[in-house]
Design an enzyme around this catalytic site. Structure first.
Site, PDB file in Angstrom:
ATOM      1  N   ILE A  87       0.870  -1.171   0.000  1.00 32.77           N
ATOM      2  CA  ILE A  87       0.000   0.000   0.000  1.00 32.77           C
ATOM      3  C   ILE A  87       0.911   1.226   0.000  1.00 32.77           C
ATOM      4  O   ILE A  87       1.933   1.247   0.690  1.00 32.77           O
ATOM      5  CB  ILE A  87      -0.893   0.038   1.274  1.00 32.77           C
ATOM      6  CG1 ILE A  87      -1.647  -1.280   1.472  1.00 32.77           C
ATOM      7  CG2 ILE A  87      -1.830   1.236   1.256  1.00 32.77           C
ATOM      8  CD1 ILE A  87      -2.642  -1.619   0.418  1.00 32.77           C
ATOM      9  N   LYS A  94      -6.115   3.574   6.305  1.00 34.64           N
ATOM     10  CA  LYS A  94      -7.395   4.100   5.825  1.00 34.64           C
ATOM     11  C   LYS A  94      -8.330   3.006   5.308  1.00 34.64           C
ATOM     12  O   LYS A  94      -9.325   3.295   4.676  1.00 34.64           O
ATOM     13  CB  LYS A  94      -7.145   5.136   4.722  1.00 34.64           C
ATOM     14  CG  LYS A  94      -6.327   6.310   5.220  1.00 34.64           C
ATOM     15  CD  LYS A  94      -6.070   7.309   4.131  1.00 34.64           C
ATOM     16  CE  LYS A  94      -5.238   8.435   4.721  1.00 34.64           C
ATOM     17  NZ  LYS A  94      -5.009   9.510   3.794  1.00 34.64           N
ATOM     18  N   GLY A  95      -7.958   1.741   5.542  1.00 30.90           N
ATOM     19  CA  GLY A  95      -8.802   0.637   5.090  1.00 30.90           C
ATOM     20  C   GLY A  95      -8.507   0.149   3.686  1.00 30.90           C
ATOM     21  O   GLY A  95      -9.192  -0.740   3.177  1.00 30.90           O
ATOM     22  N   ASN A 125       6.566  -7.901  10.682  1.00 28.19           N
ATOM     23  CA  ASN A 125       5.801  -6.982   9.839  1.00 28.19           C
ATOM     24  C   ASN A 125       4.417  -6.811  10.487  1.00 28.19           C
ATOM     25  O   ASN A 125       3.398  -7.275   9.978  1.00 28.19           O
ATOM     26  CB  ASN A 125       5.701  -7.529   8.408  1.00 28.19           C
ATOM     27  CG  ASN A 125       5.121  -6.526   7.442  1.00 28.19           C
ATOM     28  OD1 ASN A 125       4.678  -5.445   7.819  1.00 28.19           O
ATOM     29  ND2 ASN A 125       5.112  -6.897   6.167  1.00 28.19           N
ATOM     30  N   ALA A 128       1.209  -5.385   8.638  1.00 31.54           N
ATOM     31  CA  ALA A 128       0.608  -6.325   7.692  1.00 31.54           C
ATOM     32  C   ALA A 128      -0.079  -7.462   8.440  1.00 31.54           C
ATOM     33  O   ALA A 128      -1.209  -7.825   8.094  1.00 31.54           O
ATOM     34  CB  ALA A 128       1.672  -6.870   6.740  1.00 31.54           C
ATOM     35  N   ILE A 129       0.580  -8.007   9.442  1.00 34.72           N
ATOM     36  CA  ILE A 129      -0.019  -9.103  10.214  1.00 34.72           C
ATOM     37  C   ILE A 129      -1.339  -8.655  10.828  1.00 34.72           C
ATOM     38  O   ILE A 129      -2.348  -9.367  10.750  1.00 34.72           O
ATOM     39  CB  ILE A 129       0.960  -9.624  11.283  1.00 34.72           C
ATOM     40  CG1 ILE A 129       2.129 -10.340  10.605  1.00 34.72           C
ATOM     41  CG2 ILE A 129       0.251 -10.545  12.276  1.00 34.72           C
ATOM     42  CD1 ILE A 129       3.277 -10.691  11.540  1.00 34.72           C
ATOM     43  N   TYR A 132      -3.981  -8.522   8.099  1.00 26.38           N
ATOM     44  CA  TYR A 132      -4.405  -9.856   7.668  1.00 26.38           C
ATOM     45  C   TYR A 132      -5.292 -10.511   8.718  1.00 26.38           C
ATOM     46  O   TYR A 132      -6.312 -11.124   8.385  1.00 26.38           O
ATOM     47  CB  TYR A 132      -3.200 -10.739   7.353  1.00 26.38           C
ATOM     48  CG  TYR A 132      -2.269 -10.173   6.297  1.00 26.38           C
ATOM     49  CD1 TYR A 132      -2.738  -9.370   5.264  1.00 26.38           C
ATOM     50  CD2 TYR A 132      -0.912 -10.443   6.336  1.00 26.38           C
ATOM     51  CE1 TYR A 132      -1.883  -8.842   4.310  1.00 26.38           C
ATOM     52  CE2 TYR A 132      -0.044  -9.932   5.377  1.00 26.38           C
ATOM     53  CZ  TYR A 132      -0.540  -9.127   4.363  1.00 26.38           C
ATOM     54  OH  TYR A 132       0.307  -8.618   3.416  1.00 26.38           O
TER      55      TYR A 132
END
Length: 165
Positions: A87, A94-95, A125, A128-129, A132
């Site tokens: 991203i 921001k979704g 990370n 990211a984790i 997810y």
């Protein structure tokens, strides 16, 4: 928050945006592991795409502005894997990540009629984790992969999201 998010097949004209999101060598490693070397170049990305013709690459847009990139990797088990997820660092929180995951997963369902998608994530990370896990991915117990980057070992974990139809 509702975003005007759309997913389009990658076009080389959007490389400058992707290149700007990979701001340093560490980000490149998180994005591509050992497949690319710093700095990311158009030639490296084009060579990667030519080497893997069965994969699909996408750019995510919010209001016609490129903000995300993702790759769909077919597997023999019919559980496609998402990769090269990034991203725009100026747009995080921001979704957009949730929208990217949903759009890529929908594309996987359309293409593979699959019941799950998988991805790999590096230990440490945390952003990211967290994204997810929020989406519904869970860690899959496997033998973790360990890669060496700049003299340190980094563990890579597998995650899976079951698709409810």
């Amino acid at each position: 928050m509702s975003l005007n998010f759309s997913l389009k097949p990658y076009d080389p004209k959007w490389f400058p945006a992707l290149e700007s999101w990979v701001e340093n060598e560490e980000t490149l490693f998180i994005f591509a592991a050992v497949d690319f070397t710093w700095p990311l170049t158009t030639v490296q990305l084009e060579n990667h795409m030519q080497k893997h013709p069965g994969r699909e690459w996408y750019i995510g847009f919010v209001d016609d502005e490129p903000v995300a990139f993702g790759e769909i990797i077919p597997t023999e088990r019919n559980i496609p894997r998402l990769g090269r997820l990034i991203i725009d660092y100026r747009k995080r929180g921001k979704g957009i990540g949730q929208q990217l995951l949903a759009a890529l997963e929908q594309r996987c369902v359309e293409r593979f009629d699959c019941k799950a998608v998988e991805l790999y994530v590096f230990e440490g990370n945390e952003r990211a984790i967290a994204a997810y896990l929020k989406y519904g991915f869970v860690f899959v117990p496997i033998e973790d992969a360990v890669l060496t980057h700049n003299g340190r070992e980094i563990v890579c974990h597998k995650m899976q999201h079951l698709i409810s139809n």
